[in-house]
Scaffold this active site. Sequence first.
Site, mmCIF file in Angstrom:
data_model
loop_
_atom_site.group_PDB
_atom_site.id
_atom_site.type_symbol
_atom_site.label_atom_id
_atom_site.label_comp_id
_atom_site.label_asym_id
_atom_site.label_seq_id
_atom_site.Cartn_x
_atom_site.Cartn_y
_atom_site.Cartn_z
ATOM 1 N N VAL A 131 3.732 1.490 15.659
ATOM 2 C CA VAL A 131 2.513 0.927 16.252
ATOM 3 C C VAL A 131 2.587 0.951 17.774
ATOM 4 O O VAL A 131 1.617 1.307 18.451
ATOM 5 C CB VAL A 131 2.280 -0.510 15.739
ATOM 6 C CG1 VAL A 131 1.132 -1.171 16.487
ATOM 7 C CG2 VAL A 131 1.985 -0.487 14.235
ATOM 8 N N LYS B 229 0.815 -1.212 0.000
ATOM 9 C CA LYS B 229 0.000 0.000 0.000
ATOM 10 C C LYS B 229 0.853 1.269 0.000
ATOM 11 O O LYS B 229 0.353 2.347 -0.319
ATOM 12 C CB LYS B 229 -0.951 0.008 1.200
ATOM 13 C CG LYS B 229 -0.308 0.172 2.551
ATOM 14 C CD LYS B 229 -1.349 0.132 3.664
ATOM 15 C CE LYS B 229 -0.740 0.263 5.050
ATOM 16 N NZ LYS B 229 -0.033 1.542 5.267
ATOM 17 N N ASP B 230 2.138 1.167 0.358
ATOM 18 C CA ASP B 230 3.031 2.333 0.353
ATOM 19 C C ASP B 230 3.613 2.605 -1.031
ATOM 20 O O ASP B 230 4.246 3.642 -1.234
ATOM 21 C CB ASP B 230 4.195 2.125 1.329
ATOM 22 C CG ASP B 230 3.760 2.109 2.780
ATOM 23 O OD1 ASP B 230 2.690 2.667 3.080
ATOM 24 O OD2 ASP B 230 4.506 1.547 3.605
ATOM 25 N N THR C 103 -5.669 9.153 13.856
ATOM 26 C CA THR C 103 -5.187 8.736 12.542
ATOM 27 C C THR C 103 -4.646 9.959 11.822
ATOM 28 O O THR C 103 -5.167 11.062 11.986
ATOM 29 C CB THR C 103 -6.279 8.074 11.680
ATOM 30 O OG1 THR C 103 -5.706 7.696 10.409
ATOM 31 C CG2 THR C 103 -7.445 9.009 11.415
ATOM 32 N N THR D 32 4.225 2.980 19.721
ATOM 33 C CA THR D 32 4.066 4.356 20.196
ATOM 34 C C THR D 32 2.602 4.767 20.176
ATOM 35 O O THR D 32 2.084 5.366 21.128
ATOM 36 C CB THR D 32 4.888 5.316 19.327
ATOM 37 O OG1 THR D 32 6.277 4.976 19.446
ATOM 38 C CG2 THR D 32 4.685 6.766 19.754
ATOM 39 N N ARG D 33 1.910 4.438 19.118
ATOM 40 C CA ARG D 33 0.493 4.804 19.003
ATOM 41 C C ARG D 33 -0.348 4.088 20.060
ATOM 42 O O ARG D 33 -1.200 4.698 20.702
ATOM 43 C CB ARG D 33 -0.018 4.477 17.600
ATOM 44 C CG ARG D 33 0.686 5.255 16.491
ATOM 45 C CD ARG D 33 0.046 5.011 15.155
ATOM 46 N NE ARG D 33 0.934 5.414 14.070
ATOM 47 C CZ ARG D 33 0.539 5.648 12.827
ATOM 48 N NH1 ARG D 33 -0.739 5.545 12.493
ATOM 49 N NH2 ARG D 33 1.399 6.006 11.886
ATOM 50 N N SER E 5 -4.154 9.498 8.441
ATOM 51 C CA SER E 5 -4.499 9.118 7.069
ATOM 52 C C SER E 5 -5.703 9.923 6.592
ATOM 53 O O SER E 5 -6.761 9.897 7.226
ATOM 54 C CB SER E 5 -4.809 7.620 7.019
ATOM 55 O OG SER E 5 -5.547 7.286 5.858
#
Length: 224
Positions: A149, A80-81, A124, A151-152, A126
């Site tokens: 991930v 997806k990147d 988010t 950290t979030r 995004s």
Amino acid sequence: MKSPLRVGTRASRLALAQTGQIVEQIRAVGHEVVIETVTTRGDTRGDQPVAVLGSDGVFVRELERALIDGRIDIAVHSLKDMPTAPVDGLDIACVPARATPFDALVCRAGESLDTLPPGSIIGTSSIRRATQIAAARPDIVIKPIRGNVDTRLGRLDAGDYDALVLAAAGLERLGLGERVTSLLEPPAFWPAVGQGALGLQIRDDDDAAFGAIAPLDDAATHAA
């Protein structure tokens, strides 16, 4: 067969985890492999939303340069990147079997997107995710968040957010699938193109690298 094969990846815990899974499979078919970490612009600018960093491919371009320069033989990307435009001299030669393709809602209190109280804060950065959340729940507060991930999730657990939207595949690959409160699935919520899949990129004239990764390709995922 050149030995060892140099496999390039970003240095985040998730990138190393998914690359490690690929490397195990390459070794299982008889090849020696070393992992090389490459820092991308998206990694060094964690203070800014990806959408404002200027151009596409912020998590892949440095890996592609390492391929072109001959510093690595295979780059492991989250598909997806990847920008949709191909790069001269490079080829996404292998797409292994896809993990869960959907986004996941991770809540502190176990709610769904429908049952989160008005005014709840969802994290988010995004644009795609934020747009769909706002359409479904205009009474929800969307607050940017960057970082890996762990950290979030730490900020969620600390109470800075009531919920996060993360890729389910990333949580699964990190062994954190139990953190998923619910999956966000079509037609109500659409994932990114290629989400949940990995793309293995090589120089398009490197027959040895192609031969090493060809057994990992999943025809159905690649076609999708």
